[in-house]
Design a protein around this motif. Structure first.
Motif, PDB file in Angstrom:
ATOM      1  N   ALA A  92       0.800  -1.227   0.000  1.00 16.49           N
ATOM      2  CA  ALA A  92       0.000   0.000   0.000  1.00 16.49           C
ATOM      3  C   ALA A  92       0.832   1.277   0.000  1.00 16.49           C
ATOM      4  CB  ALA A  92      -0.988   0.018   1.170  1.00 16.49           C
ATOM      5  N   THR A 124       3.889   1.635 -16.751  1.00 16.47           N
ATOM      6  CA  THR A 124       3.564   0.873 -15.546  1.00 16.47           C
ATOM      7  C   THR A 124       3.503   1.817 -14.345  1.00 16.47           C
ATOM      8  OG1 THR A 124       5.917   0.416 -15.322  1.00 16.47           O
ATOM      9  CG2 THR A 124       4.561  -1.332 -16.247  1.00 16.47           C
ATOM     10  N   VAL A 125       2.511   1.581 -13.516  1.00 14.02           N
ATOM     11  CA  VAL A 125       2.367   2.389 -12.294  1.00 14.02           C
ATOM     12  C   VAL A 125       1.926   1.471 -11.158  1.00 14.02           C
ATOM     13  CG1 VAL A 125       1.660   4.435 -13.612  1.00 14.02           C
ATOM     14  CG2 VAL A 125      -0.085   2.960 -12.602  1.00 14.02           C
ATOM     15  N   ASN A 126       2.124   1.948  -9.946  1.00 15.66           N
ATOM     16  CA  ASN A 126       1.568   1.247  -8.789  1.00 15.66           C
ATOM     17  C   ASN A 126       0.117   1.699  -8.636  1.00 15.66           C
ATOM     18  OD1 ASN A 126       4.015  -0.069  -7.840  1.00 15.66           O
ATOM     19  ND2 ASN A 126       4.730   1.997  -7.383  1.00 15.66           N
ATOM     20  N   LEU A 164      -1.097   3.577  -5.585  1.00 13.18           N
ATOM     21  CA  LEU A 164      -0.721   4.983  -5.339  1.00 13.18           C
ATOM     22  C   LEU A 164      -1.409   5.912  -6.326  1.00 13.18           C
ATOM     23  CD1 LEU A 164       3.077   5.089  -4.453  1.00 13.18           C
ATOM     24  CD2 LEU A 164       1.070   4.890  -2.983  1.00 13.18           C
ATOM     25  N   SER A 178      13.194  -4.165  -9.967  1.00 13.54           N
ATOM     26  CA  SER A 178      13.476  -3.862  -8.559  1.00 13.54           C
ATOM     27  C   SER A 178      12.308  -3.194  -7.838  1.00 13.54           C
ATOM     28  CB  SER A 178      14.747  -3.018  -8.431  1.00 13.54           C
ATOM     29  OG  SER A 178      14.530  -1.749  -8.999  1.00 13.54           O
ATOM     30  N   GLY A 179      11.297  -2.809  -8.567  1.00  6.96           N
ATOM     31  CA  GLY A 179      10.104  -2.267  -7.916  1.00  6.96           C
ATOM     32  C   GLY A 179       9.046  -3.328  -7.687  1.00  6.96           C
ATOM     33  N   LEU A 213      -1.879  17.711  -6.147  1.00  2.58           N
ATOM     34  CA  LEU A 213      -1.583  16.362  -6.616  1.00  2.58           C
ATOM     35  C   LEU A 213      -0.929  16.439  -7.988  1.00  2.58           C
ATOM     36  CD1 LEU A 213      -1.908  13.237  -6.684  1.00  2.58           C
ATOM     37  CD2 LEU A 213      -4.224  13.591  -7.508  1.00  2.58           C
ATOM     38  N   THR A 261       2.957  10.163  -5.726  1.00  3.72           N
ATOM     39  CA  THR A 261       3.636   9.005  -5.139  1.00  3.72           C
ATOM     40  C   THR A 261       3.949   9.191  -3.660  1.00  3.72           C
ATOM     41  OG1 THR A 261       5.709   9.863  -6.016  1.00  3.72           O
ATOM     42  CG2 THR A 261       4.623   8.147  -7.287  1.00  3.72           C
ATOM     43  N   THR A 264      -0.241  10.275  -1.993  1.00  2.89           N
ATOM     44  CA  THR A 264      -1.214   9.191  -1.835  1.00  2.89           C
ATOM     45  C   THR A 264      -0.875   8.318  -0.631  1.00  2.89           C
ATOM     46  OG1 THR A 264      -1.322   9.228  -4.220  1.00  2.89           O
ATOM     47  CG2 THR A 264      -2.547   7.504  -3.131  1.00  2.89           C
ATOM     48  N   VAL A 265       0.415   8.115  -0.405  1.00  2.00           N
ATOM     49  CA  VAL A 265       0.815   7.344   0.784  1.00  2.00           C
ATOM     50  C   VAL A 265       0.340   8.064   2.042  1.00  2.00           C
ATOM     51  CG1 VAL A 265       2.775   6.469   2.127  1.00  2.00           C
ATOM     52  CG2 VAL A 265       2.815   6.329  -0.371  1.00  2.00           C
ATOM     53  N   LEU A 292      -2.082  10.206   2.312  1.00  2.00           N
ATOM     54  CA  LEU A 292      -3.550  10.169   2.391  1.00  2.00           C
ATOM     55  C   LEU A 292      -4.012   8.815   2.906  1.00  2.00           C
ATOM     56  CD1 LEU A 292      -4.527  11.805  -1.057  1.00  2.00           C
ATOM     57  CD2 LEU A 292      -4.684  12.865   1.211  1.00  2.00           C
ATOM     58  N   ARG A 293      -3.394   7.759   2.381  1.00  5.71           N
ATOM     59  CA  ARG A 293      -3.809   6.410   2.784  1.00  5.71           C
ATOM     60  C   ARG A 293      -3.497   6.163   4.241  1.00  5.71           C
ATOM     61  NH1 ARG A 293      -3.292   1.602  -1.428  1.00  5.71           N
ATOM     62  NH2 ARG A 293      -4.948   0.983  -0.034  1.00  5.71           N
ATOM     63  N   GLY A 302      12.971   5.897  -6.314  1.00  5.35           N
ATOM     64  CA  GLY A 302      11.973   4.823  -6.342  1.00  5.35           C
ATOM     65  C   GLY A 302      12.242   3.769  -7.392  1.00  5.35           C
ATOM     66  N   SER A 303      11.152   3.215  -7.895  1.00  4.49           N
ATOM     67  CA  SER A 303      11.202   2.167  -8.906  1.00  4.49           C
ATOM     68  C   SER A 303      10.734   2.749 -10.234  1.00  4.49           C
ATOM     69  CB  SER A 303      10.259   1.049  -8.489  1.00  4.49           C
ATOM     70  OG  SER A 303       8.946   1.582  -8.370  1.00  4.49           O
ATOM     71  N   GLN A 345       7.994   2.112 -11.633  1.00  2.00           N
ATOM     72  CA  GLN A 345       6.592   2.498 -11.482  1.00  2.00           C
ATOM     73  C   GLN A 345       6.461   3.859 -10.806  1.00  2.00           C
ATOM     74  OE1 GLN A 345       8.011  -0.525 -10.810  1.00  2.00           O
ATOM     75  NE2 GLN A 345       6.452  -2.064 -10.372  1.00  2.00           N
ATOM     76  N   VAL A 346       7.289   4.091  -9.818  1.00  2.00           N
ATOM     77  CA  VAL A 346       7.243   5.376  -9.111  1.00  2.00           C
ATOM     78  C   VAL A 346       7.737   6.486 -10.041  1.00  2.00           C
ATOM     79  CG1 VAL A 346       8.318   6.701  -7.238  1.00  2.00           C
ATOM     80  CG2 VAL A 346       7.389   4.418  -6.788  1.00  2.00           C
ATOM     81  N   ARG A 347       8.810   6.218 -10.760  1.00  2.00           N
ATOM     82  CA  ARG A 347       9.368   7.259 -11.637  1.00  2.00           C
ATOM     83  C   ARG A 347       8.433   7.593 -12.794  1.00  2.00           C
ATOM     84  NH1 ARG A 347      14.068   4.117 -10.601  1.00  2.00           N
ATOM     85  NH2 ARG A 347      14.130   3.204 -12.688  1.00  2.00           N
ATOM     86  N   ASN A 348       7.600   6.633 -13.162  1.00  2.00           N
ATOM     87  CA  ASN A 348       6.633   6.910 -14.224  1.00  2.00           C
ATOM     88  C   ASN A 348       5.556   7.894 -13.784  1.00  2.00           C
ATOM     89  OD1 ASN A 348       7.801   5.334 -16.183  1.00  2.00           O
ATOM     90  ND2 ASN A 348       6.523   3.531 -15.783  1.00  2.00           N
ATOM     91  N   ARG A 349       5.423   8.096 -12.479  1.00  2.00           N
ATOM     92  CA  ARG A 349       4.380   8.999 -11.982  1.00  2.00           C
ATOM     93  C   ARG A 349       4.981  10.232 -11.315  1.00  2.00           C
ATOM     94  NH1 ARG A 349      -0.952   9.143 -11.771  1.00  2.00           N
ATOM     95  NH2 ARG A 349      -1.080   8.969  -9.519  1.00  2.00           N
TER      96      ARG A 349
END
Lengths: 951, 288
Positions: free
Chosen positions: A44, A59-61, A64, A133-134, B29, B33, B36-37, B39-40, B101-102, B104-108
């Motif tokens: 989460a 690709t995204v999480n 989030l 790695s993610g 917003l 990345t 949202t953490v 907020l959650r 990050g990863s 996925q994180v860098r994509n956002r």
């Protein structure tokens, strides 16, 4: 913007219009609203990648991302990864290369891996490791994934070029050549080949249903109410506001549970269903809220007001043993126990010979600590219950459906027939999904509300539910100047949590084999299990052995250094070979262990020149396999020659289903594609004790083989009756019915003849290892799991960072029924071992609270943290008690990771370590400690019993 | 997650007005990345969320203008890390963005978001700070600029007025301007938050600027007198100089590292990035 908004988006190629609230997460909308359960929830916080989906090509999480952010976006989940095809090349490669284990991380992993191939059709090793790695995989099938990505990346070869052979096929080919004779006779051979994992296709397609993926009509959602105290008296709990919150159906505290509050546990009935009067560890739930939605339950849980009186907590070995230590458990819970007024739950002592009389040339004494670590299965623990017409049905991804059934029947006073446990495949277990945790609570809520209830823990909450026992182990080892181990004198303290769970057994079993796989003439082992105000420690891969091995193996190296003997030679000198006694009077060594040691030394290049700055280390370990228990299996051979086998084993990634199918396939001559395996439902499968201690291949495998033998006996009976021949003219073996010179496969025989008998053939088999009253463990080890691990590593002395160049592990496996699965188990265990060796530890504050809950500050190895190369080798002498001479294999790889790596680091740096993990900071600290002027050489022998100790 | 109102304005003026009206009850917003953490986990409970991703005036472009790279508010870390001009002109920024990050994180996650989030451990901030990057701020009273180091006022605190938002980052870059390198220490090699991170930037006259993250609430920036990058400096002299130069670092102990380790790593990392920056300066000048 109103509370709800309607939005258009494209999901898996289909235009959709959905209504969402702004505070909804995309992952929840995909899973709960659109029924796309391929993306999974774990951390989460965007660390684990299990929820990875593609949004507008990236690709995204999805954990989030707010769902509203996906307005007009194009979302693709694993379910659509293959487009209209049945599978992508990558999905196929994952299966071919054995990259899939429990499967929980796989949907996200595949999304990331495919995205890599889409942007870089020929990625190098670094690019692959970075791209994945993610996405965390706790089964740690990383190297297999790298192989699969490389295989899928490779362009399709022209038709006449030889195609690259995946590992599974390579292994199969090797086995095929060994069994060439059988193949020439066109006989099917599954055992010994790396057949693809049963359940694999579902896992790569994202259709495998884990607990959180199962829908029940009318399902209610449970949220635990916890406090931030490690120990506190509960003054009051005000649930009124929570009860009035939207969607709330029920809120309960211990006061609603009756007096006394029901308690349960696998050995001691000490754990209350909810905190009873006192919070005894950080995260112990004091109340539970049940609501129509997850979100409503979570919101209402925040409204429960808990007034606490904080009390000093016992959070370390020293605190537990302090003379004025508060009692973790009320003495009234321990009636008749002479230790009831202490925090010592149990004391054990073992030994032989006379340690005090032994004349050693060198005695080395050190105390080694092993931290609290947690399982971190990527599937967070979940529990679901339904109460209907006096019958309780539980869904729990447990490693022991039958034990859970027993505990629940006892707790609720129900006959076993009225408690049904359905155990969906766990998304990783590692011992953490063993023994009941919140099943009683969820069952009570289902009874109270009359509706099915589900609790899925957050990752943070799993940290507060399961962990490994921390240890402080003092080892005094006596050596002769030639390097013989003359005695081991061990004092081990296992720091359990507030409730015993199975922790006492962990202490007992690990300490009993404390001296390891050596011929030690004198031994004294004093062991204690201590209660503390920490998360209850439970079973965890290795079951106490990694902690014990860390201490004992490290101390052997400490002695060897002072004697001028290297780590390999001192082990070779003392290691037991087959038939040698280890624990006096118990089962002797059951494998040619020096063979494994030599193989590991060869593979690491023990005697070869070493690059400057590097060091090598080697260590060994044994763990006792299962000591007692009963496993039953039923195998049905159907009229069309297909077979169904029933086993109470849980397949949590180790691949039990595949192994079992291989056994049936060979015994009955049924192609693997026509064998189906039924598991995980106490109302369907016969009793099995549990899936633990690497027991299933030996115990259930034997039961299955015997069930097949039972069918063989019936086939013989059939042949005699139908063909009118003498019994001695009929031979049945390896899937063949031979009557005189005529041979026919069992399925053919059945198809031709069974109709005269009607129905099908049902075979039953069992393996039972009875309780031994006079044995300290209640039974001798069914087998020993032996492993040798070796490293080549170097250290950045300025920062303390360790770089591992080579990691070798050798298992003494008896017989690899499925070589790729054995290697995957070994590699996975080894990488898990790297976790507790290099980075994992739960950090407590002064008050005993966990400071690093969750995936951001509790680090486990990622694809970028792996050794340059890892080789999982095995010794196969066919000398195990399981089918084809197999032994259990799922824990070996982490038994001695820590001492072997620490030895390599010591060799590289000259400093010794007594505490884990070897984080960069701790290594740096140690390196700097010894630089303090005036300090002596590294470590120090504590005494020389004779005048002239070696220099 | 608590309920909030969600707005996706399409114009800067509307966004600005919203932010001004809602004040501290609003959160911006972008990549989300971090937000949202929070907020959650309930650490942040804003009444209003203003999503910037549909604002036409906010760009995701990365463009080179005379002697500077302009990175739009919506440019992601993936875009920054892979952008040819950034790789050519300021590889240190690509290194830092690529360390976040990863995939996925860098994509956002966005570069501007990394600055505005004002985490002391932010990986791109040391590069931006050491290279003298400037933030372009738009708001009710028009457009203004401010150096990145001044925008970040403390842990999670930035110097934006109500209604203001960051529209772009301007990174000085050009041949011969400076050469920079980025480095960090983490607990593991895969995805991790920095224990300490640093960028060293050496300008045309040989002055080295160091900007550290995670050793103070704000980026810790120090500049030498040109001695460190000089060819003839001895190692003991360098050590002594660094001890003086970095004495103002005020690292704390937390769950990731002790203050002592952080303090020691300041010098180790500084030496390493200095050496890399010097090499970069020698091999290509500019940022190459």
């Amino acid at each position: 913007m109103p509370e709800w908004c309607s939005m258009d988006l494209t999901v898996n190629g289909e235009p959709r219009t959905i209504r969402v609230r702004p505070n909804e997460i995309l992952l929840d909308v995909l899973r709960d609203r659109l029924g796309l359960r391929g993306p999974k929830e774990c951390c989460a916080v965007g660390e684990c990648g299990a929820c990875t989906v593609k949004v507008d090509g990236k690709t995204v999480n999805s954990c989030l991302m707010l769902a509203v952010e996906a307005r007009e976006a194009n979302v693709v989940t694993i379910e659509a990864a293959a487009g209209s095809g049945s599978m992508t090349r990558l999905q196929e490669a994952f299966l071919e290369h054995g990259a899939v284990q429990c499967g929980f991380c796989i949907p996200g992993m595949l999304m990331s891996a495919q995205a890599l191939l889409d942007r870089d059709p020929d990625p190098d090793d670094d690019a692959i490791r970075e791209a994945l790695s993610g996405n965390l995989c706790r089964c740690a099938g990383y190297y297999r994934m790298f192989e699969a990505v490389r295989a899928a990346a490779r362009p399709v070869p022209p038709p006449d070029a030889p195609a690259p052979v995946p590992a599974a096929d390579r292994a199969a080919a090797a086995t095929d050549s060994r069994r060439g004779e059988d193949l020439r006779r066109n006989r099917r051979v599954a055992v010994g080949t790396s057949v693809k994992r049963f359940g694999g296709p579902e896992r790569v397609r994202g259709t495998q249903r884990f607990l959180a993926d199962i829908s029940l009509p009318g399902l209610l959602h449970v949220k635990l109410v916890k406090t931030d105290a490690a120990r506190a008296r509960i003054v009051s709990i005000d649930v009124e506001a929570a009860k009035g919150a939207p969607g709330v159906v029920d809120v309960i505290t211990a006061q609603d549970l009756g007096n006394p509050v029901p308690r349960f546990g696998p050995v001691f009935d000490d754990r209350p269903v909810l905190a009873d009067g006192e919070v005894k560890y950080h995260g112990e739930p004091v109340a539970a809220v049940v609501a129509e939605t997850k979100e409503q339950a979570a919101q209402a849980a925040e409204l429960v007001k808990v007034e606490l009186e904080r009390l000093p907590a016992v959070a370390s070995v020293a605190q537990a043993l302090a003379p004025d230590a508060p009692l973790v458990q009320d003495a009234s819970l321990r009636q008749g126990d002479p230790l009831a007024r202490t925090n010592v739950l149990k004391e054990r002592s073992y030994g032989w010979g006379d340690v005090d009389a032994a004349r050693a040339d060198l005695v080395v004494e050190n105390t080694y600590t092993f931290p609290m670590v947690t399982h971190f299965a990527i599937e967070p623990h979940g529990f679901m219950a339904k109460w209907e017409e006096g019958r309780l049905t539980l869904w729990s991804p447990v490693q022991h459906p039958f034990l859970l059934q027993k505990v629940m029947a006892k707790l609720f006073g129900l006959p076993l027939t009225e408690v049904r446990v359905i155990a969906p495949d766990p998304g990783g277990g590692f011992g953490g999904k063993q023994n009941p945790k919140f099943e009683p609570l969820v069952a009570m809520l289902a009874m109270r509300t009359g509706r099915p209830c589900r609790l899925v823990l957050t990752l943070d909450e799993t940290f507060q539910a399961v962990r490994r026992a921390a240890t402080e182990i003092r080892v005094r080892t006596g050596f002769s100047r030639e390097g013989d181990i003359l005695f081991q004198d061990i004092k081990s303290d296992f720091l359990l949590g507030a409730y015993a769970d199975i922790g006492e057994r962990v202490m007992t079993k690990a300490s009993y084999l404390g001296v390891g796989p050596y011929r030690v003439p004198n031994a004294r082992i004093r062991a204690r299990a201590l209660l503390s105000n920490t998360v209850p420690s439970c079973a965890f891969r290795g079951f106490g052995t990694p902690q014990m091995n860390w201490a004992v193996e490290s101390n052997i190296d400490a002695g060897a250094r002072r004697l001028g003997i290297d780590g390999f030679r001192i082990r070779l000198r003392n290691l037991a070979d087959k038939g040698d006694e280890i624990v006096r009077g118990d089962v002797p060594a059951d494998g040619h262990w020096p063979q494994s040691l030599k193989l590991a030394a060869d593979a690491i290049g023990w005697n070869e020149p070493l690059a400057p700055g590097r060091g090598r280390g080697i260590a060994v370990g044994i763990k006792s396999g299962a000591t007692t228990g009963l496993s039953n299996s039923t195998v049905r051979l159907l009229a069309d020659g297909s077979a169904i086998l029933y086993a109470g084993t849980s397949d949590m990634g180790q691949g039990a289903r595949t192994i079992f199918a291989q056994l049936v396939s060979d015994a009955l001559g049924v192609p693997l594609s026509r064998v189906s395996v039924v598991m995980g439902d106490t109302s369907v499968v016969p009793f099995d004790l549990q899936t633990s201690a690497s027991r299933s291949t030996v115990f259930m495998g034997t039961a299955i083989s015997r069930a097949c033998a039972d069918i063989h006996a019936q086939l013989r009976e059939m042949a005699v009756e139908i063909k009118g021949v003498d019994p001695d003219q009929v031979r049945i073996h390896d899937g063949i019915v031979a009557i005189g010179p005529d041979e026919v496969s069992i399925p053919e025989f059945v198809k031709a003849n069974l109709r005269q008998w009607n129905g099908e053939l049902v075979g039953n088999g069992r393996m039972r290892k009875p309780h031994m009253e006079d044995h300290p463990l209640g039974g001798s080890a069914a087998f020993y799991e032996f492993n040798c691990t070796a490293f080549e590593a170097e250290v950045d002395e300025k920062t303390g960072e360790i770089t591992i160049h080579k990691h070798i592990l050798v298992g003494d496996v008896g017989k690899a029924l499925n070589p790729v699965q054995v290697e995957a188990q070994d590699e996975g265990a080894a990488i898990m071992g790297l976790g507790h060796t290099l980075m994992e530890h739960m950090v407590l504050d002064q008050e005993g609270r966990i400071r690093n809950l969750g995936a951001i500050d509790y680090r486990i190895p990622t694809s970028r943290d792996l050794p340059g190369t890892m080789q999982a080798l095995m010794v196969e002498n066919g000398d195990g008690p399981g089918p084809y001479g197999s032994k259990g294999v799922s824990e070996g790889g982490l038994l001695c990771t820590a001492p072997a790596l620490a030895a390599a680091v010591t060799a590289a740096t000259g400093v010794e370590f007594q505490s884990l993990p070897l984080t960069p900071e701790r290594v740096w600290l140690k390196l700097n400690e010894t630089e303090i002027p005036g300090s002596g050489p590294v470590g120090r022998p504590v005494g020389m019993d004779r005048k002239q100790g070696p220099t | 997650m608590n309920a909030f109102e969600y707005f996706q304005p399409t114009g800067l003026a509307a966004a600005s007005e919203l932010l001004r009206d809602c004040g501290s009850e609003a959160r911006i917003l972008a990549g989300g990345t971090d937000l949202t953490v929070a907020l959650r986990e309930g650490r942040l409970r804003p009444r209003v969320i203003v999503d910037l991703k549909r604002i036409a005036d906010l760009s995701s472009a990365i463009e080179v203008h005379a002697e500077r790279v302009v990175i739009g508010a919506r440019a992601t870390m993936s875009e920054v890390a892979a952008h040819e001009d950034i790789l050519r002109l300021c590889p240190a920024l690509a290194e830092a963005a690529g360390a976040v990050g990863s995939v996925q994180v860098r994509n956002r996650a966005t570069l501007c978001g990394n600055v505005c989030n004002a985490s002391p451990a932010a990986d791109t901030v040391p590069v931006l700070a050491a290279c003298g990057a400037v933030v372009e701020i738009k708001g009710p009273s028009g457009c203004r600029t401010m150096p990145v180091v001044d925008v970040i006022q403390g842990n999670r605190r930035i110097a934006l007025d109500p209604g203001e938002l960051v529209a772009a980052i301007h990174l000085p870059a050009g041949p011969g301007l400076h050469a920079a390198a980025f480095g960090r220490i983490t607990r593991r090699r895969g995805v991790d938050l920095a224990v300490v991170n640093v960028c060293c930037s050496i300008d045309g006259s040989g002055i080295a600027t160091f900007a550290f993250g995670a050793v103070a609430p704000r980026p810790f920036v120090v500049r030498d007198g040109g001695e460190l990058a000089a060819r003839d400096i001895g190692s003991s002299e360098m050590e002594a100089l660094m001890d003086v130069l970095f004495s103002g670092a005020t690292p704390i102990s937390d769950v990731r590292a002790s203050a002592a380790y952080r303090r020691a790593m300041v010098k180790v990392l500084a030496g390493r990035v200095l050496a890399r920056a010097v090499r970069r300066l020698a091999t290509g000048g500019g940022h190459a």
